[in-house]
Scaffold this active site. Structure first.
Site, PDB file in Angstrom:
ATOM      1  N   GLY A  48       0.766  -1.248   0.000  1.00  0.00           N
ATOM      2  CA  GLY A  48       0.000   0.000   0.000  1.00  0.00           C
ATOM      3  C   GLY A  48       0.794   1.294   0.000  1.00  0.00           C
ATOM      4  CB  SER A  77      -1.659  -8.012  -0.236  1.00  0.00           C
ATOM      5  OG  SER A  77      -1.745  -7.348  -1.475  1.00  0.00           O
ATOM      6  CG  ASP A  78       0.202  -9.530  -4.869  1.00  0.00           C
ATOM      7  OD1 ASP A  78      -0.816 -10.240  -4.862  1.00  0.00           O
ATOM      8  OD2 ASP A  78       0.216  -8.380  -5.325  1.00  0.00           O
ATOM      9  CG  HIS A  97       1.009  -8.738  -9.505  1.00  0.00           C
ATOM     10  ND1 HIS A  97       0.245  -9.289 -10.514  1.00  0.00           N
ATOM     11  CD2 HIS A  97       0.134  -8.233  -8.602  1.00  0.00           C
ATOM     12  CE1 HIS A  97      -1.033  -9.114 -10.223  1.00  0.00           C
ATOM     13  NE2 HIS A  97      -1.133  -8.475  -9.079  1.00  0.00           N
ATOM     14  CG  HIS A  99      -3.794  -5.162 -11.255  1.00  0.00           C
ATOM     15  ND1 HIS A  99      -4.345  -4.577 -10.135  1.00  0.00           N
ATOM     16  CD2 HIS A  99      -3.329  -6.374 -10.859  1.00  0.00           C
ATOM     17  CE1 HIS A  99      -4.217  -5.408  -9.102  1.00  0.00           C
ATOM     18  NE2 HIS A  99      -3.596  -6.493  -9.513  1.00  0.00           N
ATOM     19  CG  ASP A 122      11.647 -12.130 -31.414  1.00  0.00           C
ATOM     20  OD1 ASP A 122      11.827 -13.110 -32.152  1.00  0.00           O
ATOM     21  OD2 ASP A 122      11.753 -10.947 -31.793  1.00  0.00           O
ATOM     22  CG  HIS A 162      -5.266 -10.887 -10.042  1.00  0.00           C
ATOM     23  ND1 HIS A 162      -4.754 -11.603  -8.991  1.00  0.00           N
ATOM     24  CD2 HIS A 162      -4.790  -9.628  -9.893  1.00  0.00           C
ATOM     25  CE1 HIS A 162      -4.017 -10.805  -8.238  1.00  0.00           C
ATOM     26  NE2 HIS A 162      -4.019  -9.616  -8.771  1.00  0.00           N
ATOM     27  CE1 TYR A 216      17.382  -7.922 -31.691  1.00  0.00           C
ATOM     28  CE2 TYR A 216      17.422  -8.134 -29.301  1.00  0.00           C
ATOM     29  CZ  TYR A 216      17.171  -7.380 -30.428  1.00  0.00           C
ATOM     30  OH  TYR A 216      16.736  -6.099 -30.303  1.00  0.00           O
TER      31      TYR A 216
END
Ligand SMILES: [Zn+2]
Length: 219
Positions: A48, A77-78, A97, A99, A122, A162, A216
């Protein structure tokens, strides 16, 4: 506190600016973690805290059960999700992570992003897969990520309804996968508005993936 841990907290803190710079996050959602090399520890964003206020002090050191080892704030919280992935996937050194909008739109439909672009072949070596719906807070999301990505070339998974989780050898590599995931999610969406995308043949995908991963760039 050891210098190495402090350096990693500074580094993970600085990397969060990439999420903002690439428009992958809104308000306080989104986080990055890095494994502490050679230890059963990770550094992750505190819960937060707004991206403008991030300092190395807002990075929390946890063990791979998700217990805080160093830091004054509560971790993301993850945290249990990240900890589970590090425990189960020994080659993963960084996790991101977000969204991010276009990729999460595919996740909300529970639809994988088909591999119809050379840039996708790729970086992802095939479609970007969808993982199961899972509630936030425990290890359920981690299970879904590991189950979906095990044996898959893609470093990104769209967790249904999610958002996106990406893995990499380093946190920097996981950020690159998150940026590329959003970019191809947008392009394939735009393609769909024009009509049906043309699929790539598996041999073409394999050749592109092999060249990008092994030839590459600067060696
Ligand atoms: Zn989330």
């Amino acid at each position: 506190m050891t210098t190495d841990l402090w350096a990693l907290r500074r580094e993970v803190c600085a990397l969060h600016a990439e999420l903002v710079r690439n428009n992958l996050v809104a308000w306080t959602s989104g986080n990055i973690s890095a494994r502490v090399p050679g230890e059963d520890l990770m550094v992750i964003k505190a819960s937060g805290v707004s991206f403008d206020d991030l300092t190395p002090e807002a990075m929390v050191v946890c063990d791979l059960q998700g217990t805080v080892v160093e830091g004054d704030l509560s971790p993301s919280s993850d945290t249990f999700t990240h900890a589970y992935v590090y425990r189960e996937m020994a080659h993963v050194g960084g996790i991101v992570h977000t969204h991010s909008g276009y990729a999460t739109a595919w996740a909300a439909r529970g639809e994988e992003i088909p591999c119809v672009l050379t840039a996708m072949a790729d970086e992802f070596g095939g479609p970007i897969p969808v993982g199961p719906f899972a509630l936030i807070g425990g290890e359920e999301i981690g299970h879904g990520i590991v189950e979906t990505l095990a044996g898959h070339r893609s470093p990104a998974v769209l967790m249904r309804s999610h958002g996106v989780f990406t893995i990499g050898d380093t946190a920097h590599a996981a950020i690159k996968a998150a940026v590329m995931c959003e970019d191809v999610a947008r392009t394939v969406h735009l393609t769909r508005t024009l009509g049906d995308p043309i699929p790539l043949e598996q041999e073409e995908i394999d050749a592109l993936y092999d060249r990008y991963q092994n030839v590459y760039g600067q060696r």
